[in-house]
Design a protein around this motif. Structure first.
Motif, PDB file in Angstrom:
ATOM      1  N   ALA A   1       0.855  -1.186   0.000  1.00 56.42           N
ATOM      2  CA  ALA A   1       0.000   0.000   0.000  1.00 56.42           C
ATOM      3  C   ALA A   1       0.890   1.236   0.000  1.00 56.42           C
ATOM      4  CB  ALA A   1      -0.902  -0.019   1.229  1.00 56.42           C
ATOM      5  N   GLU A   2       0.245   2.403  -0.024  1.00 59.55           N
ATOM      6  CA  GLU A   2       0.994   3.670  -0.159  1.00 59.55           C
ATOM      7  C   GLU A   2       0.450   4.654   0.873  1.00 59.55           C
ATOM      8  OE1 GLU A   2       1.606   6.887  -3.799  1.00 59.55           O
ATOM      9  OE2 GLU A   2      -0.307   5.830  -3.568  1.00 59.55           O
ATOM     10  N   VAL A   3       1.314   5.105   1.814  1.00 54.43           N
ATOM     11  CA  VAL A   3       0.862   6.091   2.815  1.00 54.43           C
ATOM     12  C   VAL A   3       0.868   7.473   2.165  1.00 54.43           C
ATOM     13  CG1 VAL A   3       1.290   7.139   5.062  1.00 54.43           C
ATOM     14  CG2 VAL A   3       1.773   4.702   4.709  1.00 54.43           C
ATOM     15  N   LEU A   4      -0.303   8.109   2.104  1.00 51.55           N
ATOM     16  CA  LEU A   4      -0.419   9.402   1.422  1.00 51.55           C
ATOM     17  C   LEU A   4      -0.321  10.569   2.397  1.00 51.55           C
ATOM     18  CD1 LEU A   4      -3.337   8.525  -1.036  1.00 51.55           C
ATOM     19  CD2 LEU A   4      -0.883   8.652  -1.564  1.00 51.55           C
ATOM     20  N   ARG A   5      -0.729  10.343   3.653  1.00 53.49           N
ATOM     21  CA  ARG A   5      -0.582  11.419   4.638  1.00 53.49           C
ATOM     22  C   ARG A   5      -0.543  10.808   6.035  1.00 53.49           C
ATOM     23  NH1 ARG A   5      -4.128  15.849   5.669  1.00 53.49           N
ATOM     24  NH2 ARG A   5      -4.659  15.324   7.802  1.00 53.49           N
ATOM     25  N   GLU A   6       0.198  11.481   6.889  1.00 49.85           N
ATOM     26  CA  GLU A   6       0.313  11.011   8.280  1.00 49.85           C
ATOM     27  C   GLU A   6      -0.852  11.576   9.087  1.00 49.85           C
ATOM     28  OE1 GLU A   6       3.753   8.960   7.270  1.00 49.85           O
ATOM     29  OE2 GLU A   6       2.418   8.838   9.026  1.00 49.85           O
ATOM     30  N   GLY A   7      -1.080  10.991  10.276  1.00 44.29           N
ATOM     31  CA  GLY A   7      -2.117  11.534  11.156  1.00 44.29           C
ATOM     32  C   GLY A   7      -1.843  11.108  12.584  1.00 44.29           C
ATOM     33  N   LYS A   8      -2.617  11.609  13.501  1.00 46.18           N
ATOM     34  CA  LYS A   8      -2.385  11.293  14.929  1.00 46.18           C
ATOM     35  C   LYS A   8      -3.498  10.429  15.512  1.00 46.18           C
ATOM     36  CE  LYS A   8      -2.065  15.393  16.892  1.00 46.18           C
ATOM     37  NZ  LYS A   8      -2.609  16.140  15.731  1.00 46.18           N
ATOM     38  N   ASP A   9      -4.721  10.582  14.998  1.00 44.98           N
ATOM     39  CA  ASP A   9      -5.866  10.017  15.732  1.00 44.98           C
ATOM     40  C   ASP A   9      -6.417   8.729  15.140  1.00 44.98           C
ATOM     41  OD1 ASP A   9      -5.812  12.212  17.470  1.00 44.98           O
ATOM     42  OD2 ASP A   9      -6.727  13.420  15.876  1.00 44.98           O
ATOM     43  N   GLY A  10      -5.953   8.363  13.980  1.00 39.26           N
ATOM     44  CA  GLY A  10      -6.487   7.146  13.363  1.00 39.26           C
ATOM     45  C   GLY A  10      -5.980   7.040  11.945  1.00 39.26           C
ATOM     46  N   ALA A  11      -6.274   5.922  11.292  1.00 34.69           N
ATOM     47  CA  ALA A  11      -5.797   5.697   9.916  1.00 34.69           C
ATOM     48  C   ALA A  11      -6.950   5.264   9.038  1.00 34.69           C
ATOM     49  CB  ALA A  11      -4.700   4.651   9.910  1.00 34.69           C
ATOM     50  N   VAL A  12      -6.986   5.842   7.832  1.00 37.40           N
ATOM     51  CA  VAL A  12      -7.996   5.484   6.835  1.00 37.40           C
ATOM     52  C   VAL A  12      -7.323   4.635   5.765  1.00 37.40           C
ATOM     53  CG1 VAL A  12      -9.647   6.343   5.133  1.00 37.40           C
ATOM     54  CG2 VAL A  12      -9.194   7.661   7.236  1.00 37.40           C
ATOM     55  N   LEU A  13      -7.857   3.448   5.544  1.00 44.05           N
ATOM     56  CA  LEU A  13      -7.375   2.573   4.457  1.00 44.05           C
ATOM     57  C   LEU A  13      -8.387   2.697   3.338  1.00 44.05           C
ATOM     58  CD1 LEU A  13      -6.533  -0.504   6.673  1.00 44.05           C
ATOM     59  CD2 LEU A  13      -4.869   0.719   5.281  1.00 44.05           C
ATOM     60  N   ALA A  14      -8.056   3.480   2.303  1.00 41.31           N
ATOM     61  CA  ALA A  14      -9.016   3.739   1.214  1.00 41.31           C
ATOM     62  C   ALA A  14      -8.627   2.923  -0.002  1.00 41.31           C
ATOM     63  CB  ALA A  14      -9.036   5.223   0.869  1.00 41.31           C
ATOM     64  N   LEU A  15      -9.632   2.381  -0.712  1.00 41.85           N
ATOM     65  CA  LEU A  15      -9.374   1.529  -1.876  1.00 41.85           C
ATOM     66  C   LEU A  15      -9.880   2.202  -3.137  1.00 41.85           C
ATOM     67  CD1 LEU A  15      -8.344  -1.355  -2.733  1.00 41.85           C
ATOM     68  CD2 LEU A  15     -10.778  -1.949  -2.853  1.00 41.85           C
ATOM     69  N   GLY A  16      -9.020   2.280  -4.150  1.00 46.00           N
ATOM     70  CA  GLY A  16      -9.426   2.709  -5.488  1.00 46.00           C
ATOM     71  C   GLY A  16     -10.071   4.073  -5.513  1.00 46.00           C
ATOM     72  N   SER A  17     -11.311   4.122  -5.978  1.00 45.53           N
ATOM     73  CA  SER A  17     -12.009   5.396  -6.208  1.00 45.53           C
ATOM     74  C   SER A  17     -12.314   6.131  -4.906  1.00 45.53           C
ATOM     75  CB  SER A  17     -13.321   5.117  -6.926  1.00 45.53           C
ATOM     76  OG  SER A  17     -14.088   4.186  -6.159  1.00 45.53           O
ATOM     77  N   MET A  18     -12.082   5.462  -3.775  1.00 43.02           N
ATOM     78  CA  MET A  18     -12.347   6.097  -2.471  1.00 43.02           C
ATOM     79  C   MET A  18     -11.136   6.873  -1.957  1.00 43.02           C
ATOM     80  SD  MET A  18     -15.447   5.782  -1.161  1.00 43.02           S
ATOM     81  CE  MET A  18     -15.792   6.544  -2.739  1.00 43.02           C
ATOM     82  N   VAL A  19      -9.991   6.761  -2.612  1.00 38.21           N
ATOM     83  CA  VAL A  19      -8.774   7.396  -2.080  1.00 38.21           C
ATOM     84  C   VAL A  19      -8.881   8.913  -2.106  1.00 38.21           C
ATOM     85  CG1 VAL A  19      -6.287   7.734  -2.429  1.00 38.21           C
ATOM     86  CG2 VAL A  19      -7.277   5.437  -2.612  1.00 38.21           C
TER      87      VAL A  19
END
Ligand SMILES: Cc1ncc(C[n+]2csc(CCOP(=O)(O)OP(=O)(O)O)c2C)c(N)n1
Ligand SMILES: CC(=O)[C@@H](O)[C@H](O)COP(=O)(O)O
Ligand SMILES: [Mg+2]
Length: 626
Positions: free
Chosen positions: A494-512
């Motif tokens: 996978a590819e980390v697009l942005r860092e964050g502090k409170d949680g992580a979003v794993l988005a697939l395809g058209s949801m990115v």
């Protein structure tokens, strides 16, 4: 007042003098053309069967008599004549009437359709039910020559002919599928051969001797016998009669008196009958007559000029970019072959077909055959790319497992129209492919974040040794620049697009991209700060990264344009379970376990809470629940 305004049911149509029917046809065409110019829709197919539809509703009496329309994209005149004239302007819109027959929309819609080649099976079932119940209504299937290239039509004819049920199949032959029809049957059907002789002979005899003259009938009978005696010719009649159907035709599908006479005659039969009608796709609107492929399923257009206002396959569409990337990669790799099931335009394969005609195959509406055909090619070292709409692959599921995955063959399934497709509605939404494919042995499933990554994923797939499903949405990309050099991606990363502090979003395809927008919006509003990951792969998952994110944040959000059940989010849950990672809270966002209606794609995504605003709201509520 328009004549059509006086027709609220087929009974009203039956009351009109025959001499008024041409005016009904003219008014039907006007409404269909006008509505499609604003709403879009299946204009050419529907214009081609206006006279046939009038004749059917003059001779038969729905809803008692049952008419099943194959695919059902040609049923606009049927809808207008069966009480939906006042709502017709809502065609294919959210909460509007469907572009296909729907049983809950009208009792005159005997069976729901949308995917091709099912009508004769359904009609056979309706006929068997009628007989078991001791009823005497008539049952008809109206099937196009393109849909007759689907194998299920023959399974049905074989069974129906064997039972010799009282039923009528009307073959609407306009020599077109979406593109020009393909296959030996198509050539065969247009080879009227001695049928042409009989047809011309019948026309001459009728015009000379009059229709009712018994001598004329005897001569017609003689002509038919002559046809049978032409042993050298194997005409369509003999093919369908081999299936146990009495064959009648071909007749002119725009000649109302001929249609009425033929249907009245056949109505008295009590056997399996096939009537072969010849029609012109797009009849009555010159731009559609001149380009029935473009006007097969068309977006809104200018009435005067026929100029389409927003085409489907614009230069920036996923489809077009897929097609050009495939050509680029095929130029450097002779193993690459492309396969379509009667949808060369919709899947973007026209450029490939022109550049590599010998490596391009249109198998007709035969997705099951396409899969195993691809498997055969793959065993001999080729790299078949079967480009198909996600929902149309569904009927070939077992062949994907049985012939491709079990043998671990390098077949690529390029799944266009993955996710909500819009106005075609629930039969066409590509909402299931992840759930259907990710559990198959040896299968890889991936989805690009945008049209540029689609190119690289195609190269990735071509470099792999086993089956790969690559899914992408209907419509235009996000407008990113396209890399000129196409290179494979690291599989399962996978590819980390942005860092964050409170949680992580794993988005697939058209949801990115919507996920990025939602995360940015939350942060701007002083809300939680979320890491956003472009998941890229459903199988194999980036196990290492997902475990790291789970342990780091304890809260994950998965996003996908697929049914939640068995989808990408399910795969993440299974991984956490398998690795014994406890206590991580996971929010899965995607499609619910319900039919997704028709409507513009953006409207549907917002309805599903999958637009940036909806995502932001769900994410914030989830994180606040801690
Ligand atoms: C299983 C399946 N594959 C592909 C399609 C896409 N499709 C819709 S209509 C059509 C062509 C149908 O041709 P025909 O039956 O001749 O009808 P016509 O449009 O010519 O009236 C195709 C390929 C579909 N609806 N279902
Ligand atoms: C009726 C049918 O199945 C096709 O015509 C389909 O509607 C095409 O879809 P697109 O408009 O997404 O190409
Ligand atoms: Mg056709």
């Amino acid at each position: 007042m328009a004549l059509l305004d006086t027709i609220d049911s087929p009974a009203d149509l039956k009351r009109l003098p025959v001499s008024r029917l041409p005016q009904v046809a003219e008014e039907l065409r006007r409404v269909i053309i006008q509505t499609c110019s604003t709403n879009g829709g299946h204009l050419a197919p529907s214009l081609g069967v206006v006279e046939l539809t009038i004749a059917l509703h003059r001779v038969f009496s729905t809803p008692e008599d049952k008419i099943v329309w194959d695919v059902g994209h040609q049923a606009y005149a049927h809808k207008l004549l069966t009480g939906r004239r006042d709502r017709f302007s809502t065609l294919r819109k959210l909460d509007g009437i469907s572009g296909f027959p729907k049983r809950d929309e009208s009792p005159h819609d005997a069976f729901e359709v949308g995917h091709a080649s099912t009508s004769i099976s359904a009609a056979t079932g309706l006929a068997a039910a009628r007989d078991l119940a001791g009823r005497r209504n008539k049952v008809l299937a109206v099937i196009g020559d393109g849909s007759m290239t689907g194998g299920m039509a023959y399974e049905a004819m074989n069974h129906a002919g064997h039972m010799n049920r009282d039923m009528i199949v009307i073959l609407n032959d306009n020599e077109m599928s979406i593109a020009e029809n393909v296959g030996a049957l198509s050539n065969f059907l247009t080879r009227t051969g001695s049928s042409e002789f009989v047809y011309r002979f019948k026309k001459n005899v009728e015009s000379f001797l009059g229709r009712k003259d018994t001598v004329g009938k005897n001569l017609l009978h003689l002509a038919k016998k002559l046809e049978d005696s032409f042993k050298g010719f194997f005409t369509p009649g003999m093919l369908f009669e081999a299936f146990g159907f009495e064959y009648i035709g071909p007749i002119d599908g725009h000649d109302l008196p001929m249609l009425l006479e033929t249907l009245e005659k056949v109505k008295k039969y009590h056997d399996a009958v096939l009537i072969h009608v010849l029609t012109k796709k797009g009849k009555g609107y010159k731009p559609a007559e001149d380009d029935p492929s473009l006007f097969h399923g068309v977006g809104p257009f200018d009435l005067e000029s026929g100029r389409v206002l927003k085409g489907k396959g614009g230069a920036a569409s996923y489809t077009a970019i897929f097609g050009s990337a495939l050509c680029k990669l095929a130029a450097d790799d002779e193993r690459v072959v492309a396969i379509t099931a009667a949808m060369p335009d919709g899947t973007g394969l026209i450029p490939f077909s022109r550049q590599f005609p010998k490596r391009f195959f249109d198998v007709g509406i035969a997705e099951q055959h396409a899969v195993t055909f691809a498997a055969g090619l793959a065993t001999q070292g080729f790299r078949p790319v079967f480009t198909v709409y996600s929902s149309f692959l569904q009927r070939a599921y077992d062949l994907v497992f049985h012939d491709v995955c079990l043998q671990n063959l390098p077949v690529i399934f390029a799944l266009d129209r993955a996710g909500v497709v819009g106005n075609d509605g629930p039969t066409h939404h590509g909402s299931l492919d992840i759930s259907l494919l990710r559990h198959l042995p040896n299968m890889t499933v991936m989805a690009p974040r945008d049209e540029n990554e689609l190119q690289h994923m195609l190269a990735t797939a071509l470099g792999m040794q086993g089956p790969v499903a690559l899914r992408y949405p209907r419509g235009n990309g996000v407008g990113v620049a396209l890399d000129q050099i196409i290179t494979p991606l690291p599989v399962g990363r996978a590819e980390v697009l942005r860092e964050g502090k409170d949680g992580a979003v794993l988005a697939l395809g058209s949801m990115v991209h919507p996920a990025l927008e939602a995360a940015l919006q939350l942060e701007r509003d002083g809300g939680p700060s979320l890491a956003v990951v472009n998941a890229r792969f459903v199988k194999p998952l980036d196990e290492e990264l997902i475990q790291f994110l789970a342990r780091t944040y304890g809260r994950l959000i998965t996003l996908e344009e697929n049914a939640l059940q068995g989808g990408f989010g399910s795969a993440v849950l299974e991984l956490l379970e398998e690795k014994g990672i406890r206590g991580t809270r996971v929010l899965r966002l995607g499609y619910p376990d319900a039919q997704i209606p028709q409507g513009d794609q953006g409207v549907l995504r917002a309805m599903l809470g999958l637009d940036p605003a909806g995502l932001a709201s769900s994410m914030e509520a989830f994180l606040r629940r801690d």
